[in-house]
Design a protein around this motif. Sequence first.
Motif: not given
Length: 275
Positions: A192-193, A196, A199-200, A230
């Motif tokens: 998840k992190y 995040k 993708n950012r 993240d």
Amino acid sequence: CSPKTTAPVLTSKDLAVQATEEGNYEKAVEAWKTHFDEQTLAQIPGADFAMASQMAYQAGDNEQAVKWFDQARYKNYADADMYLTLAAIFRKQQNISKELSALEYYKENFEGDMNEVNNRLFELYYEVKLYEEALLAWDGMNVETQSKIENLKPFFSINKSQEKNEVCDSLATVILEKEPENIDALEWNGMKYYWKGENRYQREMKKYENNRTNKQYKILLKELDIATADFKKALPYFEKLWDIESGEKYASYFANIYARFGDESKVNYYKKYMK
């Protein structure tokens, strides 16, 4: 002289009931067999077959118990204990379809606390991948039963398969409190992190490549700080996973994270595990 009295003659059914009261289930089964042999099928009520089958179950003769249960059902007789016992027998026999049928019949036709029945139905539906039915059974379980780790893990798996991400976020936290080395929950939080952050990173780098201005560069730096945060959140989960299973499976995530941090020595370290 007082007249002599003779003791009443006990029938085979009387002997079966007496043996049951004494806890002698093997003797009760033999008495029931004798009783049934003395009757025609039309004379025997379904309740008698159900009583006899319970004694056979208690005596450990599951085959005979099921035969007598079938006779009771043939006579259109049913009671709650009968179906719970049937389910218990089929569970021992690992006959999932018959156990499911017995529990479903019980749930549909009898009243009372259904928590344990729903718990077992949840387990069975999960095993045969009937996830919608499993979720309905879950709703019929009390909070204490839902909170057991052996139920949380399949519930997490079902929600993951249905892409219910917010539910999985909450469940992963609860599972890790109860089982800190749970691989599925560790992977969920780590991924998840990681994604995040990644993708950012990719999104903001692409924006800057398409618009190389000072303003966009300042935006990029701020966004990369968030991405870095993240990645740092992801690291502890991957580190625990690495302790459990070091090697190729998680090496690429470490290599990429440390590449984003600009730590070439660690990038090279983890690349050695990548094929």
